[in-house]
Design an enzyme around this catalytic site. Structure first.
Site, PDB file in Angstrom:
ATOM      1  N   GLY A  45       1.255  -1.323  -0.143  1.00  0.00           N
ATOM      2  CA  GLY A  45      -0.277  -0.237   0.058  1.00  0.00           C
ATOM      3  C   GLY A  45       0.739   1.226   0.006  1.00  0.00           C
ATOM      4  CD  GLN A  50       3.566   5.725   2.168  1.00  0.00           C
ATOM      5  OE1 GLN A  50       2.410   5.228   2.394  1.00  0.00           O
ATOM      6  NE2 GLN A  50       5.173   5.099   2.952  1.00  0.00           N
ATOM      7  CB  CYS A  93       5.847   2.526   6.956  1.00  0.00           C
ATOM      8  SG  CYS A  93       5.578   3.834   6.126  1.00  0.00           S
ATOM      9  CG  LEU A  94       7.725   1.084   0.947  1.00  0.00           C
ATOM     10  CD1 LEU A  94       6.199   0.709   0.102  1.00  0.00           C
ATOM     11  CD2 LEU A  94       8.339  -0.116   0.708  1.00  0.00           C
ATOM     12  CG  HIS A 135       0.326   1.111   6.787  1.00  0.00           C
ATOM     13  ND1 HIS A 135       1.010   0.834   7.780  1.00  0.00           N
ATOM     14  CD2 HIS A 135       0.769   2.026   6.520  1.00  0.00           C
ATOM     15  CE1 HIS A 135       2.017   1.379   7.577  1.00  0.00           C
ATOM     16  NE2 HIS A 135       2.151   2.273   6.844  1.00  0.00           N
ATOM     17  CD  GLU A 136      -0.676   2.767   2.915  1.00  0.00           C
ATOM     18  OE1 GLU A 136      -0.063   3.461   2.522  1.00  0.00           O
ATOM     19  OE2 GLU A 136      -0.097   0.861   3.376  1.00  0.00           O
ATOM     20  CG  HIS A 139       0.660   6.869   5.699  1.00  0.00           C
ATOM     21  ND1 HIS A 139       1.928   6.807   6.180  1.00  0.00           N
ATOM     22  CD2 HIS A 139       1.007   5.419   5.276  1.00  0.00           C
ATOM     23  CE1 HIS A 139       3.077   5.956   5.798  1.00  0.00           C
ATOM     24  NE2 HIS A 139       2.329   5.335   5.356  1.00  0.00           N
TER      25      HIS A 139
END
Ligand code: NI
Length: 170
Positions: A45, A50, A93-94, A135-136, A139
């Site tokens: 995701g 990000q 997480c990226l 999670h997304e 963000h």
């Protein structure tokens, strides 16, 4: 086009993203770039902040080797409208490289938003998809997995980040 992924402590990651007012070509292009970036970096995701765009747009694809095919899901202005149950999930997480943290999440969620045609969608999710959506959407609220951790764990990660910054400068 693959975009650069911003990492903690970039300030955009802590901002509250703005709702998408109109789905323009620019928004569609951003969604495409986000999907490309997510697949290139093997994420499940990605949220627009990000890649440095503080708008409410996420892409998710939780298809795995043995799971059923889910495919790419793009959600504009997603919002969690119901939560049920509780699970602890271990997440990466990226934007928080080289770390995995335990986060308490709802087990099942219903998310409302629109697709890229502006059509309203409601997604009832459980398992990995439910975790990933939470999670997304976090963000978009300027929240990352580090924000769920103890002060000690955060301090340890801050130390790591400082070390990386030093190595990069040398
Ligand atoms: Ni993330």
């Amino acid at each position: 086009m693959k975009r650069e992924i911003l990492t903690y402590p970039h300030p955009v990651l802590a901002e509250k993203a703005k709702p998408v007012a109109e789905i323009t070509d620019e928004v569609r292009r951003l969604a495409e770039d986000m999907a490309e970036t997510m697949y290139a970096d093997k994420g499940v995701g990605l949220a627009a902040p990000q890649v440095g765009e503080s708008v409410c747009l996420i892409v998710v694809d939780v298809t795995d080797d043995d799971g059923a095919y889910q495919g790419l899901m793009t959600l504009v202005n997603p919002e969690i409208v119901s939560r049920e149950g509780e699970v602890e999930s271990e997440e990466g997480c990226l934007s928080v490289p080289s770390a995995r943290y335990t986060v308490r999440r709802a087990e099942r969620v219903t998310v409302r938003g629109t697709d890229l045609d502006g059509k309203e969608v409601a997604v009832e999710a459980d398992e990995l998809l439910a975790i990933c959506l939470q999670h997304e959407i976090d963000h978009l609220d300027g929240k990352i997995i580090l924000d769920y951790q103890s002060r000690l764990k955060r301090a340890l990660y801050d130390k790591k980040v400082k070390k990386w910054e030093k190595t990069r400068k040398n």
